[in-house]
Scaffold this active site. Structure first.
Site, PDB file in Angstrom:
ATOM      1  CG  HIS A 103      29.044  40.917  47.036  1.00 19.30           C
ATOM      2  ND1 HIS A 103      29.630  39.778  47.545  1.00 19.30           N
ATOM      3  CD2 HIS A 103      29.182  41.868  47.982  1.00 19.30           C
ATOM      4  CE1 HIS A 103      30.080  40.032  48.766  1.00 19.30           C
ATOM      5  NE2 HIS A 103      29.828  41.300  49.043  1.00 19.30           N
ATOM      6  CD  GLU A 120      27.922  43.936  51.109  1.00 20.18           C
ATOM      7  OE1 GLU A 120      27.611  43.020  51.885  1.00 20.18           O
ATOM      8  OE2 GLU A 120      29.049  44.023  50.605  1.00 20.18           O
ATOM      9  CG  HIS A 178      32.929  45.669  49.029  1.00 20.28           C
ATOM     10  ND1 HIS A 178      32.344  45.132  47.904  1.00 20.28           N
ATOM     11  CD2 HIS A 178      32.587  44.824  50.048  1.00 20.28           C
ATOM     12  CE1 HIS A 178      31.668  44.048  48.212  1.00 20.28           C
ATOM     13  NE2 HIS A 178      31.812  43.827  49.514  1.00 20.28           N
ATOM     14  NE  ARG A 198      37.351  34.520  50.378  1.00 18.64           N
ATOM     15  CZ  ARG A 198      37.100  33.222  50.367  1.00 18.64           C
ATOM     16  NH1 ARG A 198      37.651  32.450  49.441  1.00 18.64           N
ATOM     17  NH2 ARG A 198      36.306  32.688  51.272  1.00 18.64           N
TER      18      ARG A 198
END
Length: 322
Positions: A103, A120, A178, A198
């Site tokens: 991200h 996150e 991740h 992605r």
């Protein structure tokens, strides 16, 4: 004038190629299909949750935010970039491996207008034996090495795999490569963003039967090759009626609490409080009422709620804006 009270929302469920039916274990009525995400508290164009209890029932989180402002959400309870609620709270069911992804930060020029970056954290609610996640690059992997591995279809050789168990927690700053893998159910507290790049998706088709889009250049641009400060910890040392800090970032502070007796707490005028019930059951009482809860339920406590009490036998996560 509406008196402050804990808000509960109707989740927004998202079908994902990697999803399953595990969220049913929390008593949630999920639609048919491969349900990978339950957006439990959301104020995003791709999913805005609506209040299901009390005087504000039927109103979206965006409507509540606009009507009640800083008194309810706190002086720190808004994104400085787009004015929305700053966090997105999810439950994720990983029946299959997620794509290897990364991200961006808030500063990345490729972000869609009004969109935030995405830092996150995960709290593992359930994990099958031998479950794992992908968590960062192997030491010494730089942009050139990763680009070459992607080109030669051997990216998995450059990634770290980590075994996971229920109760593990992972902090994932923007820029960290991740992927959750099959057999894991997590609670996710994140910036209010829906931007994912992605890098690799196992050459599988999406729900529409077509290959899913990859974002190689964006991914290579935003990865923090020297590390972004990712950290992980076991949490089985949490003491009853004491907060154990799991993650602290510029966007959220998340703590774990094990409740086994009445626990008197209070909100502050700086921030809302989000409670995620990880396991067990109990009750939440405040000046004007009480509500029973069980695992899988999430609540937004207004900044001006004041004193409240948790009781029962349960484990909860508490999240606030720092």
């Amino acid at each position: 004038m509406t008196k402050p009270y804990p808000l509960k929302f109707q989740p927004e469920f998202k079908e994902r190629v990697w999803g399953g039916r595990a969220l049913e274990q929390f008593g949630l009525e999920i639609p048919e299909g491969h349900i990978g995400e339950g957006w439990m508290i959301g104020d995003h164009p791709n999913g805005t949750t609506k209040v299901v209890n009390g005087e504000l029932a039927g109103k979206g989180l965006d409507e509540v935010r606009e009507a009640l402002g800083k008194e309810w959400f706190g002086t720190k309870g808004f994104s400085e970039k787009n004015g929305r609620f700053p966090l997105l709270i999810k439950l994720l069911d990983c029946n299959d491996d997620l794509s290897v992804q990364v991200h961006p930060t808030d500063e990345y020029e490729g972000l869609p207008k009004g969109e935030l970056g995405k830092t996150e954290m995960w709290y593992v609610l359930d994990a099958k034996p031998d479950a794992k996640i992908i968590y960062g690059l192997k030491e010494g992997v730089d942009r050139a090495a990763l680009a070459k591995a992607i080109e030669e279809n051997r990216i998995m050789d450059e990634l770290q795999e980590v075994p996971v168990q229920a109760g593990d927690t992972f902090y994932i700053p923007a820029g960290t490569v991740h992927a959750l893998c099959a057999g894991v159910v997590v609670a996710e507290i994140q910036q209010n963003s829906d931007t994912t790049y992605r890098i690799y998706d196992y050459d599988r088709p999406g729900l529409d039967g077509k290959p899913r889009e990859l974002h190689i250049e964006d991914s290579l641009n935003v990865i923090a090759y020297e590390g972004a400060g990712a950290s992980r910890m076991k949490t089985d040392n949490a003491q009853p009626n004491e907060w154990l800090k799991l993650a602290e970032s510029p966007y959220f502070i998340v703590e774990k609490g094990v409740v086994n007796a009445p626990w008197s707490l209070a909100t502050s005028n700086e921030s809302f409080v989000i409670l995620v019930v990880c396991e067990g059951a109990g009750s939440l009482k405040w000046a004007d009422g009480s509500i029973d809860f069980r695992s899988g339920e999430c609540f937004l406590l207004p900044a001006n709620l004041g004193e409240y009490t948790l009781d029962g036998s349960c484990t909860v996560l508490r999240s606030v804006a720092p």
